[in-house]
Design a protein around this motif. Structure first.
Motif, PDB file in Angstrom:
ATOM      1  N   ILE A  85       0.824  -1.212   0.000  1.00 16.60           N
ATOM      2  CA  ILE A  85       0.000   0.000   0.000  1.00 16.60           C
ATOM      3  C   ILE A  85       0.861   1.267   0.000  1.00 16.60           C
ATOM      4  O   ILE A  85       0.457   2.309  -0.532  1.00 16.60           O
ATOM      5  N   TYR A  86       2.076   1.176   0.557  1.00 13.04           N
ATOM      6  CA  TYR A  86       2.878   2.396   0.684  1.00 13.04           C
ATOM      7  C   TYR A  86       3.441   2.886  -0.643  1.00 13.04           C
ATOM      8  O   TYR A  86       3.895   4.031  -0.729  1.00 13.04           O
ATOM      9  N   ASP A  87       3.385   2.037  -1.665  1.00 14.06           N
ATOM     10  CA  ASP A  87       3.750   2.522  -3.006  1.00 14.06           C
ATOM     11  C   ASP A  87       2.771   3.595  -3.481  1.00 14.06           C
ATOM     12  O   ASP A  87       3.072   4.348  -4.415  1.00 14.06           O
ATOM     13  N   GLN A  88       1.602   3.649  -2.832  1.00 14.40           N
ATOM     14  CA  GLN A  88       0.580   4.642  -3.191  1.00 14.40           C
ATOM     15  C   GLN A  88       0.694   5.927  -2.371  1.00 14.40           C
ATOM     16  O   GLN A  88      -0.082   6.860  -2.582  1.00 14.40           O
ATOM     17  N   LEU A  89       1.641   5.957  -1.433  1.00 14.15           N
ATOM     18  CA  LEU A  89       1.839   7.169  -0.625  1.00 14.15           C
ATOM     19  C   LEU A  89       2.703   8.140  -1.427  1.00 14.15           C
ATOM     20  O   LEU A  89       3.892   8.325  -1.182  1.00 14.15           O
ATOM     21  N   LEU A  90       2.079   8.770  -2.403  1.00 18.87           N
ATOM     22  CA  LEU A  90       2.768   9.600  -3.388  1.00 18.87           C
ATOM     23  C   LEU A  90       2.714  11.084  -3.017  1.00 18.87           C
ATOM     24  O   LEU A  90       1.891  11.489  -2.179  1.00 18.87           O
ATOM     25  N   PRO A  91       3.559  11.910  -3.626  1.00 19.95           N
ATOM     26  CA  PRO A  91       3.533  13.345  -3.336  1.00 19.95           C
ATOM     27  C   PRO A  91       2.149  13.972  -3.503  1.00 19.95           C
ATOM     28  O   PRO A  91       1.811  14.920  -2.786  1.00 19.95           O
ATOM     29  N   SER A  92       1.343  13.447  -4.426  1.00 17.72           N
ATOM     30  CA  SER A  92       0.009  14.016  -4.640  1.00 17.72           C
ATOM     31  C   SER A  92      -0.837  13.969  -3.379  1.00 17.72           C
ATOM     32  O   SER A  92      -1.684  14.853  -3.150  1.00 17.72           O
ATOM     33  N   ILE A  93      -0.630  12.953  -2.538  1.00 20.90           N
ATOM     34  CA  ILE A  93      -1.365  12.861  -1.267  1.00 20.90           C
ATOM     35  C   ILE A  93      -0.839  13.895  -0.278  1.00 20.90           C
ATOM     36  O   ILE A  93      -1.612  14.586   0.397  1.00 20.90           O
ATOM     37  N   GLU A 116      10.287   9.035  -4.570  1.00 13.58           N
ATOM     38  CA  GLU A 116       9.810  10.338  -5.034  1.00 13.58           C
ATOM     39  C   GLU A 116       9.118  11.114  -3.915  1.00 13.58           C
ATOM     40  O   GLU A 116       9.166  12.352  -3.872  1.00 13.58           O
ATOM     41  N   THR A 117       8.504  10.400  -2.990  1.00 16.88           N
ATOM     42  CA  THR A 117       7.848  11.054  -1.855  1.00 16.88           C
ATOM     43  C   THR A 117       8.880  11.567  -0.865  1.00 16.88           C
ATOM     44  O   THR A 117       8.749  12.674  -0.328  1.00 16.88           O
ATOM     45  N   VAL A 118       9.913  10.779  -0.627  1.00 12.12           N
ATOM     46  CA  VAL A 118      10.987  11.211   0.266  1.00 12.12           C
ATOM     47  C   VAL A 118      11.668  12.452  -0.307  1.00 12.12           C
ATOM     48  O   VAL A 118      11.972  13.417   0.416  1.00 12.12           O
ATOM     49  N   GLU A 119      11.894  12.456  -1.615  1.00 11.77           N
ATOM     50  CA  GLU A 119      12.525  13.605  -2.260  1.00 11.77           C
ATOM     51  C   GLU A 119      11.623  14.842  -2.213  1.00 11.77           C
ATOM     52  O   GLU A 119      12.098  15.967  -2.003  1.00 11.77           O
ATOM     53  N   TYR A 120      10.324  14.628  -2.394  1.00 16.93           N
ATOM     54  CA  TYR A 120       9.381  15.744  -2.295  1.00 16.93           C
ATOM     55  C   TYR A 120       9.453  16.378  -0.905  1.00 16.93           C
ATOM     56  O   TYR A 120       9.531  17.610  -0.769  1.00 16.93           O
TER      57      TYR A 120
END
Length: 279
Positions: A85-93, A116-120
């Motif tokens: 599920i954590y693959d869906q924890l994207l910057p858009s959220i 990409e989320t960590v980088e965001y």
């Protein structure tokens, strides 16, 4: 194989949030969960210690879970993780909650989050000068950390994670010190290398210091001890303690958590932590 089975809420970022909440800090948890029994169980157990209103529910995924098999000494034998599920924890959220994030005194992210989320979040923290703490979770999750650590106020990892990230073998104190220095050179402001019973190696601005662990008897369960260290350390620095005192608070909380069958001690409070520190 006879066994005793227990269920509890967990997750690195969630464990840290609960510790910080129990220590009197105001905490919000941003993550993704399924629409299932596990998410309801987590929310019921967490809502008194943190704000869970920002959690995103995804119908097509199960809430992340981790199953650990421990021996009779409380040491880990094998573990199984369902973290798709954590693959869906994207910057858009996370972008939905920028108003909350930009007012934070500190953002804590674990590496269950995609690269990409960590980088965001790293860039977000740099742009707004917000303290950022990165907690890797495990050595395989180091793939979600870029080689640029600029903008990270506190990079806290264990020996396995450092070995994986730096592609080195760490077996001696001189090697531990060298690893901390390598992480500092990548841009992290403070590096904390946790070494279990051998304590922690802490570095910043070319100054690297080793702190001994607190001798702990009657270890019940190792689960959550690392998160307990991180939490009490962050609690200390966020409440204006000197770095050395914050490290000692972390070591105390880790030691006390090792003696509990709970991932987060239910008797953890700001006053109790100070009392344990002074024993």
């Amino acid at each position: 194989n006879p066994a005793a089975v227990t269920e509890s809420v967990g997750g690195v970022a969630r464990n840290i949030a609960e510790n910080l909440g129990r220590l009197g800090n105001r905490v919000s948890l941003i993550t993704v969960m399924g629409e299932d029994h596990d998410s309801a169980f987590i929310e019921q157990n967490c809502k008194s210690m943190m704000n869970v209103d920002l959690v995103e529910k995804l119908n097509d995924y199960n809430t992340g879970s981790y199953t650990a098999v421990l021996d009779n000494m409380g040491e880990l034998v094998i573990s199984m993780a369902n973290m798709a599920i954590y693959d869906q924890l994207l910057p858009s959220i996370l972008k939905k909650h920028e108003a909350i994030l930009q007012n934070a005194s500190c953002i804590v992210i674990d590496l269950n989050s995609p690269l990409e989320t960590v980088e965001y979040i790293r860039n977000f923290a740099i742009e707004r000068n917000i303290a950022l703490a990165v907690i890797p979770v495990s050595s395989p999750k180091m793939k979600n950390m870029s080689q640029d650590l600029h903008g990270i106020r506190y990079f806290i990892c264990n020996r396995d994670e450092a070995e994986s990230y730096l592609n080195v073998k760490l077996e001696t104190y001189s090697q531990y010190e060298k690893a901390v220095n390598m992480l500092l050179q990548k841009g992290a402001e403070h590096v904390v290398l946790t070494l279990g019973e051998h304590g922690v190696m802490v570095g910043n601005e070319g100054n690297i210091v080793h702190y001994k662990a607190i001798a702990t008897r009657n270890i019940v369960d190792v689960t959550g001890a690392g998160d307990a260290f991180v939490s009490a350390f962050l609690h200390g620095v966020l409440n204006d303690e000197e770095l050395e005192e914050a490290i000692q608070l972390g070591l105390v909380n880790a030691s006390k958590t090792l003696q509990s069958d709970k991932t987060v001690r239910e008797d953890l409070t700001k006053d109790n932590l100070i009392e344990w520190r002074n024993l």
